[in-house]
Design a protein around this motif. Structure first.
Motif, PDB file in Angstrom:
ATOM      1  N   GLY A  96      50.031  49.621  37.667  1.00  0.00           N
ATOM      2  CA  GLY A  96      50.673  48.652  38.558  1.00  0.00           C
ATOM      3  C   GLY A  96      49.714  48.098  39.591  1.00  0.00           C
ATOM      4  O   GLY A  96      49.683  46.894  39.869  1.00  0.00           O
ATOM      5  N   VAL A  97      48.874  48.963  40.177  1.00  0.00           N
ATOM      6  CA  VAL A  97      47.896  48.528  41.176  1.00  0.00           C
ATOM      7  C   VAL A  97      46.872  47.599  40.543  1.00  0.00           C
ATOM      8  O   VAL A  97      46.472  46.585  41.141  1.00  0.00           O
ATOM      9  CB  VAL A  97      47.220  49.759  41.838  1.00  0.00           C
ATOM     10  CG1 VAL A  97      45.994  49.342  42.641  1.00  0.00           C
ATOM     11  CG2 VAL A  97      48.206  50.487  42.713  1.00  0.00           C
ATOM     12  N   LEU A  98      46.413  47.894  39.336  1.00  0.00           N
ATOM     13  CA  LEU A  98      45.458  47.020  38.642  1.00  0.00           C
ATOM     14  C   LEU A  98      46.074  45.645  38.370  1.00  0.00           C
ATOM     15  O   LEU A  98      45.398  44.617  38.488  1.00  0.00           O
ATOM     16  CB  LEU A  98      44.988  47.664  37.338  1.00  0.00           C
ATOM     17  CG  LEU A  98      44.020  48.837  37.486  1.00  0.00           C
ATOM     18  CD1 LEU A  98      43.711  49.448  36.132  1.00  0.00           C
ATOM     19  CD2 LEU A  98      42.734  48.383  38.158  1.00  0.00           C
ATOM     20  N   GLY A  99      47.327  45.611  38.000  1.00  0.00           N
ATOM     21  CA  GLY A  99      48.007  44.329  37.776  1.00  0.00           C
ATOM     22  C   GLY A  99      48.079  43.506  39.046  1.00  0.00           C
ATOM     23  O   GLY A  99      47.818  42.300  39.041  1.00  0.00           O
ATOM     24  N   VAL A 100      48.412  44.151  40.157  1.00  0.00           N
ATOM     25  CA  VAL A 100      48.484  43.448  41.440  1.00  0.00           C
ATOM     26  C   VAL A 100      47.096  42.969  41.857  1.00  0.00           C
ATOM     27  O   VAL A 100      46.926  41.860  42.375  1.00  0.00           O
ATOM     28  CB  VAL A 100      49.112  44.360  42.522  1.00  0.00           C
ATOM     29  CG1 VAL A 100      48.958  43.757  43.902  1.00  0.00           C
ATOM     30  CG2 VAL A 100      50.577  44.600  42.204  1.00  0.00           C
ATOM     31  N   ALA A 101      46.053  43.783  41.627  1.00  0.00           N
ATOM     32  CA  ALA A 101      44.687  43.389  41.976  1.00  0.00           C
ATOM     33  C   ALA A 101      44.258  42.154  41.188  1.00  0.00           C
ATOM     34  O   ALA A 101      43.642  41.231  41.735  1.00  0.00           O
ATOM     35  CB  ALA A 101      43.723  44.545  41.722  1.00  0.00           C
ATOM     36  N   GLY A 102      44.584  42.107  39.901  1.00  0.00           N
ATOM     37  CA  GLY A 102      44.275  40.933  39.087  1.00  0.00           C
ATOM     38  C   GLY A 102      45.005  39.697  39.584  1.00  0.00           C
ATOM     39  O   GLY A 102      44.439  38.593  39.632  1.00  0.00           O
ATOM     40  N   LEU A 103      46.237  39.879  39.971  1.00  0.00           N
ATOM     41  CA  LEU A 103      47.033  38.768  40.514  1.00  0.00           C
ATOM     42  C   LEU A 103      46.429  38.242  41.814  1.00  0.00           C
ATOM     43  O   LEU A 103      46.318  37.040  42.023  1.00  0.00           O
ATOM     44  CB  LEU A 103      48.473  39.231  40.741  1.00  0.00           C
ATOM     45  CG  LEU A 103      49.449  38.190  41.261  1.00  0.00           C
ATOM     46  CD1 LEU A 103      49.665  37.107  40.213  1.00  0.00           C
ATOM     47  CD2 LEU A 103      50.769  38.844  41.632  1.00  0.00           C
ATOM     48  N   LEU A 104      45.995  39.161  42.689  1.00  0.00           N
ATOM     49  CA  LEU A 104      45.368  38.757  43.949  1.00  0.00           C
ATOM     50  C   LEU A 104      44.046  38.035  43.702  1.00  0.00           C
ATOM     51  O   LEU A 104      43.729  37.057  44.388  1.00  0.00           O
ATOM     52  CB  LEU A 104      45.152  39.975  44.852  1.00  0.00           C
ATOM     53  CG  LEU A 104      46.400  40.580  45.466  1.00  0.00           C
ATOM     54  CD1 LEU A 104      46.078  41.867  46.205  1.00  0.00           C
ATOM     55  CD2 LEU A 104      47.068  39.583  46.389  1.00  0.00           C
TER      56      LEU A 104
END
Length: 195
Positions: A14-22
């Motif tokens: 989940g954190v990796l997905g949010v980092a990619g989105l940011l």
């Protein structure tokens, strides 16, 4: 213990997905700011050309007085020599000479601003009848009017830069040229007319 490990893996995904989105959000935001800066630069140069009709005006009278000193390509043209800063030194010569000094100053200042504000920034100002092609899009080239008359082709300002949305990184000159192959902002400048 196994449940805690599974929870950590799910949280990490989940954190990796949010980092990619940011990261993508940052790229789109930067590209939007470059779009805004380039549009402001193009509009500003169009206004400078409108204000200096003795050098950039449409019509045979203007073309006969002087070549359009605003026509440049920041990748292939030579930066003009500054003879006088029209904002600090009064002009004591003819109107045409003063207008040419102003045009040279405008081009030098604008050229430097494009280079400073946009990564790998390139600008072209010319008369172009085919600024956009349906198959290849915008291009840096300038196509004269088929009629041969100078003022049958509109004056076009084209600006491009290295996009933040590109997956390439700044490397060799070939990579740089490949990333900056198309103008990203193109406007038609409508200078004033000379009577």
């Amino acid at each position: 213990m196994l449940e805690a490990l599974v929870a950590m893996v799910v949280l990490a995904i989940g954190v990796l997905g949010v980092a990619g989105l940011l990261l993508n959000s940052s790229r789109f935001s930067q590209q939007a700011s470059y779009d805004t800066v380039a549009m402001q630069l193009a509009t500003e140069m169009a206004e400078r050309m409108r204000a200096n009709t003795a050098v950039s005006g449409v019509g045979a009278a203007a073309e006969a007085l002087a070549p359009n000193l605003y026509f440049i390509d920041t990748q292939t043209s030579q930066l003009p020599a500054l003879t006088r800063n029209p904002y600090t030194t009064a002009c004591a010569s003819t109107l045409l000479s003063c207008a040419q000094d102003t045009a040279r100053f405008d081009v030098i200042e604008w050229w430097n601003r494009v280079a400073a504000a946009l990564p790998g920034g390139r600008a072209v100002i010319c008369r172009d009848t085919v600024a956009y092609n349906q198959t290849s899009g915008f291009s840096w080239g300038c196509t004269a009017a088929a009629s041969g008359r100078v003022d049958d082709a509109p004056i076009v300002i084209k600006i491009g830069w290295i996009s933040r949305l590109s997956s390439k990184t700044l490397g060799s000159g070939a990579d740089l040229a490949d990333m900056n192959t198309r103008p990203q902002i193109v406007i038609v400048a409508t200078p004033g007319t000379v009577n």
